[in-house]
Design a protein around this motif. Structure first.
Motif, PDB file in Angstrom:
ATOM      1  N   GLU A  77      19.323   6.510   2.207  1.00  0.00           N
ATOM      2  CA  GLU A  77      19.875   5.341   1.516  1.00  0.00           C
ATOM      3  C   GLU A  77      21.226   4.977   2.114  1.00  0.00           C
ATOM      4  OE1 GLU A  77      20.559   3.675  -3.051  1.00  0.00           O
ATOM      5  OE2 GLU A  77      20.134   5.794  -2.711  1.00  0.00           O
ATOM      6  N   ILE A  78      21.375   3.711   2.468  1.00  0.00           N
ATOM      7  CA  ILE A  78      22.622   3.176   3.005  1.00  0.00           C
ATOM      8  C   ILE A  78      23.141   2.117   2.036  1.00  0.00           C
ATOM      9  CG2 ILE A  78      23.747   1.971   4.906  1.00  0.00           C
ATOM     10  CD1 ILE A  78      22.732   4.601   5.843  1.00  0.00           C
ATOM     11  N   VAL A  79      24.449   2.154   1.769  1.00  0.00           N
ATOM     12  CA  VAL A  79      25.047   1.169   0.882  1.00  0.00           C
ATOM     13  C   VAL A  79      26.000   0.286   1.680  1.00  0.00           C
ATOM     14  CG1 VAL A  79      26.946   2.694   0.168  1.00  0.00           C
ATOM     15  CG2 VAL A  79      26.262   0.804  -1.299  1.00  0.00           C
ATOM     16  N   ALA A  80      26.011  -1.001   1.334  1.00  0.00           N
ATOM     17  CA  ALA A  80      26.938  -1.967   1.917  1.00  0.00           C
ATOM     18  C   ALA A  80      27.856  -2.470   0.816  1.00  0.00           C
ATOM     19  CB  ALA A  80      26.176  -3.138   2.535  1.00  0.00           C
ATOM     20  N   MET A  81      29.163  -2.473   1.071  1.00  0.00           N
ATOM     21  CA  MET A  81      30.137  -2.869   0.072  1.00  0.00           C
ATOM     22  C   MET A  81      31.009  -3.991   0.621  1.00  0.00           C
ATOM     23  SD  MET A  81      31.361   0.969  -1.007  1.00  0.00           S
ATOM     24  CE  MET A  81      32.421   0.341  -2.308  1.00  0.00           C
ATOM     25  N   GLY A  82      31.225  -5.014  -0.218  1.00  0.00           N
ATOM     26  CA  GLY A  82      32.079  -6.112   0.202  1.00  0.00           C
ATOM     27  C   GLY A  82      32.176  -7.166  -0.878  1.00  0.00           C
ATOM     28  N   ASN A  83      32.795  -8.277  -0.550  1.00  0.00           N
ATOM     29  CA  ASN A  83      32.837  -9.399  -1.481  1.00  0.00           C
ATOM     30  C   ASN A  83      31.423  -9.893  -1.739  1.00  0.00           C
ATOM     31  OD1 ASN A  83      35.767  -9.536  -1.526  1.00  0.00           O
ATOM     32  ND2 ASN A  83      35.625 -10.386   0.539  1.00  0.00           N
ATOM     33  N   LYS A  84      31.160 -10.352  -2.950  1.00  0.00           N
ATOM     34  CA  LYS A  84      29.798 -10.748  -3.328  1.00  0.00           C
ATOM     35  C   LYS A  84      29.210 -11.740  -2.339  1.00  0.00           C
ATOM     36  CE  LYS A  84      27.112 -12.656  -7.175  1.00  0.00           C
ATOM     37  NZ  LYS A  84      27.172 -13.169  -8.576  1.00  0.00           N
ATOM     38  N   LYS A  85      29.978 -12.704  -1.917  1.00  0.00           N
ATOM     39  CA  LYS A  85      29.446 -13.734  -1.012  1.00  0.00           C
ATOM     40  C   LYS A  85      29.081 -13.154   0.348  1.00  0.00           C
ATOM     41  CE  LYS A  85      33.922 -15.325   0.799  1.00  0.00           C
ATOM     42  NZ  LYS A  85      34.805 -16.512   0.981  1.00  0.00           N
ATOM     43  N   GLU A  86      29.659 -12.006   0.701  1.00  0.00           N
ATOM     44  CA  GLU A  86      29.344 -11.398   1.988  1.00  0.00           C
ATOM     45  C   GLU A  86      28.105 -10.505   1.926  1.00  0.00           C
ATOM     46  OE1 GLU A  86      30.799 -12.497   4.492  1.00  0.00           O
ATOM     47  OE2 GLU A  86      32.468 -13.497   3.517  1.00  0.00           O
ATOM     48  N   VAL A  87      27.867  -9.840   0.809  1.00  0.00           N
ATOM     49  CA  VAL A  87      26.738  -8.909   0.740  1.00  0.00           C
ATOM     50  C   VAL A  87      25.480  -9.516   0.137  1.00  0.00           C
ATOM     51  CG1 VAL A  87      28.291  -6.923   0.588  1.00  0.00           C
ATOM     52  CG2 VAL A  87      27.387  -7.936  -1.511  1.00  0.00           C
ATOM     53  N   THR A 123      32.641  -0.454 -11.999  1.00  0.00           N
ATOM     54  CA  THR A 123      32.011  -0.256 -13.302  1.00  0.00           C
ATOM     55  C   THR A 123      30.700   0.511 -13.128  1.00  0.00           C
ATOM     56  OG1 THR A 123      30.791  -2.354 -13.177  1.00  0.00           O
ATOM     57  CG2 THR A 123      33.008  -2.420 -14.131  1.00  0.00           C
ATOM     58  N   ALA A 124      30.120   0.956 -14.227  1.00  0.00           N
ATOM     59  CA  ALA A 124      28.845   1.674 -14.176  1.00  0.00           C
ATOM     60  C   ALA A 124      27.779   0.786 -13.546  1.00  0.00           C
ATOM     61  CB  ALA A 124      28.427   2.091 -15.583  1.00  0.00           C
ATOM     62  N   ASN A 125      26.967   1.375 -12.664  1.00  0.00           N
ATOM     63  CA  ASN A 125      25.973   0.590 -11.943  1.00  0.00           C
ATOM     64  C   ASN A 125      24.792   1.473 -11.562  1.00  0.00           C
ATOM     65  OD1 ASN A 125      26.362   1.549  -8.929  1.00  0.00           O
ATOM     66  ND2 ASN A 125      28.424   1.281  -9.798  1.00  0.00           N
ATOM     67  N   ASP A 126      23.777   0.866 -10.933  1.00  0.00           N
ATOM     68  CA  ASP A 126      22.533   1.566 -10.604  1.00  0.00           C
ATOM     69  C   ASP A 126      22.556   2.238  -9.234  1.00  0.00           C
ATOM     70  OD1 ASP A 126      21.353   0.831 -13.006  1.00  0.00           O
ATOM     71  OD2 ASP A 126      20.554  -1.046 -12.175  1.00  0.00           O
ATOM     72  N   ILE A 127      23.668   2.136  -8.503  1.00  0.00           N
ATOM     73  CA  ILE A 127      23.707   2.720  -7.158  1.00  0.00           C
ATOM     74  C   ILE A 127      24.405   4.077  -7.159  1.00  0.00           C
ATOM     75  CG2 ILE A 127      24.507   2.422  -4.788  1.00  0.00           C
ATOM     76  CD1 ILE A 127      24.261  -0.581  -5.158  1.00  0.00           C
ATOM     77  N   ALA A 128      25.663   4.111  -7.598  1.00  0.00           N
ATOM     78  CA  ALA A 128      26.427   5.366  -7.535  1.00  0.00           C
ATOM     79  C   ALA A 128      27.685   5.253  -8.383  1.00  0.00           C
ATOM     80  CB  ALA A 128      26.800   5.691  -6.089  1.00  0.00           C
ATOM     81  N   GLU A 163      27.058  -5.360  -9.159  1.00  0.00           N
ATOM     82  CA  GLU A 163      27.954  -6.520  -9.196  1.00  0.00           C
ATOM     83  C   GLU A 163      29.396  -6.123  -8.929  1.00  0.00           C
ATOM     84  OE1 GLU A 163      28.750 -10.685  -9.927  1.00  0.00           O
ATOM     85  OE2 GLU A 163      26.814  -9.662  -9.859  1.00  0.00           O
ATOM     86  N   ASP A 164      29.809  -4.967  -9.478  1.00  0.00           N
ATOM     87  CA  ASP A 164      31.191  -4.505  -9.345  1.00  0.00           C
ATOM     88  C   ASP A 164      31.170  -2.982  -9.278  1.00  0.00           C
ATOM     89  OD1 ASP A 164      33.880  -3.813  -9.602  1.00  0.00           O
ATOM     90  OD2 ASP A 164      34.307  -5.388 -11.058  1.00  0.00           O
ATOM     91  N   ASN A 172      36.405  -5.881  -8.012  1.00  0.00           N
ATOM     92  CA  ASN A 172      35.638  -7.097  -7.702  1.00  0.00           C
ATOM     93  C   ASN A 172      34.905  -6.979  -6.371  1.00  0.00           C
ATOM     94  OD1 ASN A 172      36.483  -8.463 -10.085  1.00  0.00           O
ATOM     95  ND2 ASN A 172      38.416  -9.000  -9.085  1.00  0.00           N
ATOM     96  N   ILE A 173      34.506  -5.760  -6.040  1.00  0.00           N
ATOM     97  CA  ILE A 173      33.719  -5.507  -4.836  1.00  0.00           C
ATOM     98  C   ILE A 173      32.276  -5.212  -5.251  1.00  0.00           C
ATOM     99  CG2 ILE A 173      33.362  -3.941  -2.881  1.00  0.00           C
ATOM    100  CD1 ILE A 173      35.701  -5.900  -2.559  1.00  0.00           C
ATOM    101  N   SER A 174      31.342  -5.889  -4.623  1.00  0.00           N
ATOM    102  CA  SER A 174      29.925  -5.697  -4.913  1.00  0.00           C
ATOM    103  C   SER A 174      29.304  -4.751  -3.892  1.00  0.00           C
ATOM    104  CB  SER A 174      29.191  -7.040  -4.898  1.00  0.00           C
ATOM    105  OG  SER A 174      29.699  -7.918  -5.879  1.00  0.00           O
ATOM    106  N   ALA A 175      28.119  -4.258  -4.222  1.00  0.00           N
ATOM    107  CA  ALA A 175      27.424  -3.343  -3.317  1.00  0.00           C
ATOM    108  C   ALA A 175      25.929  -3.582  -3.371  1.00  0.00           C
ATOM    109  CB  ALA A 175      27.729  -1.892  -3.670  1.00  0.00           C
ATOM    110  N   VAL A 176      25.288  -3.389  -2.228  1.00  0.00           N
ATOM    111  CA  VAL A 176      23.834  -3.429  -2.120  1.00  0.00           C
ATOM    112  C   VAL A 176      23.410  -2.179  -1.365  1.00  0.00           C
ATOM    113  CG1 VAL A 176      21.820  -4.637  -1.202  1.00  0.00           C
ATOM    114  CG2 VAL A 176      23.765  -5.948  -2.072  1.00  0.00           C
ATOM    115  N   SER A 177      22.413  -1.469  -1.897  1.00  0.00           N
ATOM    116  CA  SER A 177      21.893  -0.325  -1.148  1.00  0.00           C
ATOM    117  C   SER A 177      20.440  -0.565  -0.783  1.00  0.00           C
ATOM    118  CB  SER A 177      22.029   0.969  -1.951  1.00  0.00           C
ATOM    119  OG  SER A 177      21.065   1.056  -2.976  1.00  0.00           O
TER     120      SER A 177
END
Length: 207
Positions: free
Chosen positions: A191-201, A15-20, A11-12, A32-37
């Protein structure tokens, strides 16, 4: 529906997250940047990175093919280069060409040389036509710090010369998404990660 990749969502990224650990491991700051891998668990970075990234971009842009689509690439050489006449002449793209990368398939190439006490930090930007094959994979597999950006919108030219953090934050402000490969060259998965505003990813996690 996506069935052949493993997805993770943050989500952000600040903060601590499951990706990196984006800040400590990759020196990336994003408020306030989200990520999807997306991860191929049975393909290496060398074998699967280009296919995986193109799959993500097709999903992000909601297109069946990438004909005519373009993406900006940023490459930072990990090793400090000697402040020599050869390096000053060849700069980033000439040095990469010496490694066998077909830099002729990259357009709008710009190089940056930053003088430091121990030599030169070399980096640069360019544009990749996503219908080309092999360029993305060769870049990802030659350097750790390779970043890509794309947008559903036509956004303005962003000055990478002010630094990677500035480039990323301005890209996000313009509605763009930044991609890069996680991990190291010798890992058995890709593994590839994409980072951006939540509405974009968010399209990357939707069925």
């Amino acid at each position: 529906m996506i069935t052949n990749v493993f997805l993770r969502y943050a989500e952000d990224v600040s903060t601590a997250n499951d990706i990196a650990d984006f800040y400590s491991r990759y020196s990336i700051e994003g408020i306030n940047i989200s990520a999807v891998s997306w991860e191929f668990t049975k393909q290496t970075r060398r074998d699967g990175s280009e296919e995986l990234l193109k799959m993500m971009i097709k999903k992000l842009l909601s297109v069946n093919d990438l004909e005519g689509a373009e993406m900006r690439v940023v490459v930072e050489l990990s090793a400090v280069q000697p402040d020599s006449a050869i390096v000053n002449h060849k700069k980033l793209w000439g040095l990469l060409q010496d490694r066998g990368i077909n830099v002729d398939k990259v357009s709008d190439k710009i190089s940056f040389l930053q003088k430091q006490n121990d030599g030169l930090r070399v980096s640069g930007t360019g544009i990749i036509d996503l219908s080309q094959n092999g360029v993305i994979g060769s870049l990802i597999n030659t350097e750790i710090s390779v970043y890509f950006s794309i947008s559903r919108y036509k956004f303005k030219e962003i000055d990478y010369g002010k630094g990677r953090s500035h480039w990323m934050n301005e890209t996000w402000k313009e509605g763009g998404v930044v991609f890069f490969a996680l991990g190291f060259f010798d890992e058995p998965s890709c593994e590839i990660v994409a980072m951006g505003n939540k509405k974009e990813v968010r399209n990357l996690i939707a069925d």
